[in-house]
Motif scaffolding. Structure first.
Motif, PDB file in Angstrom:
ATOM      1  N   ALA A   1      49.369  33.230  23.398  1.00  0.00           N
ATOM      2  CA  ALA A   1      48.846  34.562  23.100  1.00  0.00           C
ATOM      3  C   ALA A   1      47.744  34.936  24.085  1.00  0.00           C
ATOM      4  O   ALA A   1      47.675  36.085  24.542  1.00  0.00           O
ATOM      5  N   ARG A   2      46.898  33.971  24.432  1.00  0.00           N
ATOM      6  CA  ARG A   2      45.835  34.246  25.410  1.00  0.00           C
ATOM      7  C   ARG A   2      46.435  34.589  26.780  1.00  0.00           C
ATOM      8  O   ARG A   2      45.933  35.457  27.495  1.00  0.00           O
ATOM      9  N   ALA A   3      47.525  33.913  27.129  1.00  0.00           N
ATOM     10  CA  ALA A   3      48.190  34.199  28.410  1.00  0.00           C
ATOM     11  C   ALA A   3      48.790  35.607  28.396  1.00  0.00           C
ATOM     12  O   ALA A   3      48.702  36.347  29.388  1.00  0.00           O
ATOM     13  N   ILE A   4      49.400  36.011  27.283  1.00  0.00           N
ATOM     14  CA  ILE A   4      49.955  37.375  27.163  1.00  0.00           C
ATOM     15  C   ILE A   4      48.829  38.387  27.261  1.00  0.00           C
ATOM     16  O   ILE A   4      48.953  39.416  27.932  1.00  0.00           O
ATOM     17  N   PHE A   5      47.730  38.093  26.623  1.00  0.00           N
ATOM     18  CA  PHE A   5      46.567  38.976  26.631  1.00  0.00           C
ATOM     19  C   PHE A   5      46.037  39.156  28.060  1.00  0.00           C
ATOM     20  O   PHE A   5      45.784  40.272  28.518  1.00  0.00           O
ATOM     21  N   ALA A   6      45.907  38.056  28.792  1.00  0.00           N
ATOM     22  CA  ALA A   6      45.425  38.111  30.171  1.00  0.00           C
ATOM     23  C   ALA A   6      46.421  38.854  31.062  1.00  0.00           C
ATOM     24  O   ALA A   6      46.022  39.614  31.959  1.00  0.00           O
ATOM     25  N   ALA A   7      47.722  38.677  30.825  1.00  0.00           N
ATOM     26  CA  ALA A   7      48.742  39.370  31.622  1.00  0.00           C
ATOM     27  C   ALA A   7      48.678  40.879  31.387  1.00  0.00           C
ATOM     28  O   ALA A   7      48.826  41.666  32.332  1.00  0.00           O
ATOM     29  N   CYS A   8      48.472  41.293  30.157  1.00  0.00           N
ATOM     30  CA  CYS A   8      48.340  42.721  29.857  1.00  0.00           C
ATOM     31  C   CYS A   8      47.138  43.307  30.592  1.00  0.00           C
ATOM     32  O   CYS A   8      47.216  44.385  31.189  1.00  0.00           O
ATOM     33  N   GLU A   9      46.039  42.592  30.539  1.00  0.00           N
ATOM     34  CA  GLU A   9      44.834  43.080  31.211  1.00  0.00           C
ATOM     35  C   GLU A   9      45.060  43.169  32.718  1.00  0.00           C
ATOM     36  O   GLU A   9      44.700  44.166  33.358  1.00  0.00           O
ATOM     37  N   GLN A  10      45.692  42.150  33.311  1.00  0.00           N
ATOM     38  CA  GLN A  10      45.956  42.149  34.753  1.00  0.00           C
ATOM     39  C   GLN A  10      46.915  43.273  35.133  1.00  0.00           C
ATOM     40  O   GLN A  10      46.740  43.934  36.165  1.00  0.00           O
ATOM     41  N   SER A  11      47.908  43.548  34.292  1.00  0.00           N
ATOM     42  CA  SER A  11      48.856  44.618  34.564  1.00  0.00           C
ATOM     43  C   SER A  11      48.158  45.977  34.572  1.00  0.00           C
ATOM     44  O   SER A  11      48.450  46.831  35.404  1.00  0.00           O
ATOM     45  N   LEU A  12      47.245  46.174  33.655  1.00  0.00           N
ATOM     46  CA  LEU A  12      46.498  47.431  33.626  1.00  0.00           C
ATOM     47  C   LEU A  12      45.639  47.591  34.875  1.00  0.00           C
ATOM     48  O   LEU A  12      45.566  48.675  35.460  1.00  0.00           O
ATOM     49  N   VAL A  13      44.972  46.533  35.271  1.00  0.00           N
ATOM     50  CA  VAL A  13      44.120  46.586  36.473  1.00  0.00           C
ATOM     51  C   VAL A  13      44.972  46.872  37.701  1.00  0.00           C
ATOM     52  O   VAL A  13      44.593  47.662  38.571  1.00  0.00           O
ATOM     53  N   SER A  14      46.168  46.271  37.761  1.00  0.00           N
ATOM     54  CA  SER A  14      47.036  46.497  38.921  1.00  0.00           C
ATOM     55  C   SER A  14      47.549  47.935  38.971  1.00  0.00           C
ATOM     56  O   SER A  14      47.924  48.436  40.028  1.00  0.00           O
ATOM     57  N   ARG A  15      47.585  48.639  37.845  1.00  0.00           N
ATOM     58  CA  ARG A  15      47.989  50.042  37.798  1.00  0.00           C
ATOM     59  C   ARG A  15      46.846  50.983  38.129  1.00  0.00           C
ATOM     60  O   ARG A  15      47.011  52.199  38.085  1.00  0.00           O
ATOM     61  N   GLY A  16      45.672  50.425  38.377  1.00  0.00           N
ATOM     62  CA  GLY A  16      44.540  51.270  38.726  1.00  0.00           C
ATOM     63  C   GLY A  16      43.658  51.626  37.548  1.00  0.00           C
ATOM     64  O   GLY A  16      42.725  52.417  37.676  1.00  0.00           O
ATOM     65  N   ALA A  17      43.937  51.051  36.396  1.00  0.00           N
ATOM     66  CA  ALA A  17      43.113  51.337  35.214  1.00  0.00           C
ATOM     67  C   ALA A  17      41.860  50.480  35.244  1.00  0.00           C
ATOM     68  O   ALA A  17      41.862  49.365  35.741  1.00  0.00           O
ATOM     69  N   THR A  18      40.791  51.025  34.731  1.00  0.00           N
ATOM     70  CA  THR A  18      39.567  50.260  34.589  1.00  0.00           C
ATOM     71  C   THR A  18      39.530  49.726  33.163  1.00  0.00           C
ATOM     72  O   THR A  18      39.535  50.495  32.206  1.00  0.00           O
ATOM     73  N   VAL A  19      39.512  48.418  33.029  1.00  0.00           N
ATOM     74  CA  VAL A  19      39.482  47.793  31.710  1.00  0.00           C
ATOM     75  C   VAL A  19      38.024  47.535  31.361  1.00  0.00           C
ATOM     76  O   VAL A  19      37.372  46.701  31.964  1.00  0.00           O
ATOM     77  N   GLU A  20      37.518  48.298  30.398  1.00  0.00           N
ATOM     78  CA  GLU A  20      36.133  48.123  29.983  1.00  0.00           C
ATOM     79  C   GLU A  20      35.992  47.014  28.948  1.00  0.00           C
ATOM     80  O   GLU A  20      35.002  46.309  28.926  1.00  0.00           O
ATOM     81  N   LEU A  21      36.973  46.897  28.081  1.00  0.00           N
ATOM     82  CA  LEU A  21      36.887  45.897  27.030  1.00  0.00           C
ATOM     83  C   LEU A  21      38.286  45.457  26.654  1.00  0.00           C
ATOM     84  O   LEU A  21      39.156  46.280  26.397  1.00  0.00           O
ATOM     85  N   ALA A  22      38.499  44.160  26.656  1.00  0.00           N
ATOM     86  CA  ALA A  22      39.756  43.588  26.202  1.00  0.00           C
ATOM     87  C   ALA A  22      39.393  42.557  25.145  1.00  0.00           C
ATOM     88  O   ALA A  22      38.745  41.562  25.437  1.00  0.00           O
ATOM     89  N   LEU A  23      39.776  42.840  23.912  1.00  0.00           N
ATOM     90  CA  LEU A  23      39.318  42.023  22.795  1.00  0.00           C
ATOM     91  C   LEU A  23      40.457  41.793  21.810  1.00  0.00           C
ATOM     92  O   LEU A  23      41.064  42.760  21.347  1.00  0.00           O
TER      93      LEU A  23
END
Length: 195
Positions: A29-51
């Motif tokens: 689950a932590r790996a899926i969570f990190a992958a989602c965050e990385q995918s958003l960053v790669s799309r140009g999104a700024t991730v302020e909080l991932a919790l």
């Protein structure tokens, strides 16, 4: 994330990923969570909080318990102050009515009768205080719940009448009121006629 239509950095400000409950607290689950965050960053999104939701719920629950304990402590302090006020008022009442008590004793009133009168007066004051408290508690609770909810969570808190809590406070008021006036009642009952 590629399968979510319309997910862009400009159009979304929050989204949830729901995992199988058996998977929620695992390394996968932590790996899926990190992958989602990385995918958003790669799309140009700024991730302020991932919790993770479990951490958010735990943090929110901890804040709510702090509020509950602080409000309960304040209510307890106010209750103790009220009982001290009742005790002082009853003591003052007995001192002011020394002559009246002496007259009642001289015409045959027993110490038990005097004690019952003083405790009855304290009980009546406690009942009047309870009626006033019940009349004011609902609107004040709603106001306080809305104020604390908006300051803490940006939503008003729901006001719920809890019968067990009401019964506990009525019991505390009754027992506390009698205990607070017991010293004054004993003093009045033990007064002799020359006093």
């Amino acid at each position: 994330l590629d399968r979510i239509p319309g997910l862009t950095a400009r159009r979304s400000n929050a989204f949830y990923v729901r995992l199988d409950p058996g998977l929620a607290a695992t390394d996968q689950a932590r790996a899926i969570f990190a992958a989602c965050e990385q995918s958003l960053v790669s799309r140009g999104a700024t991730v302020e909080l991932a919790l993770p939701q479990a951490e958010f719920t735990n943090a929110l629950g901890s804040h709510v318990w702090i509020l509950i304990y602080s409000l309960a402590l304040r209510a307890l302090v106010i209750g103790v102050i009220g009982l001290l006020g009742l005790s002082a008022a009853m003591g003052s009442s007995v001192l002011e009515r020394t002559r009246e008590i002496a007259v009642m004793r001289s015409i045959g009133a027993t110490p038990a009768t005097i004690r019952t009168l003083v405790l009855g007066e304290a009980g009546l004051q406690a009942l009047l205080g309870l009626a006033l408290a019940l009349a004011l508690s609902w609107p004040l609770s709603r106001l306080l719940g809305n104020m604390i909810g908006m300051m803490s969570f940006r939503i008003p808190l729901e006001t719920v009448l809890e019968p067990a809590g009401l019964l506990i406070w009525i019991t505390i008021l009754g027992v506390g009121g009698l205990a607070a006036s017991l010293l004054a009642a004993l003093r009045a009952a033990s007064a002799t006629i020359p006093q």
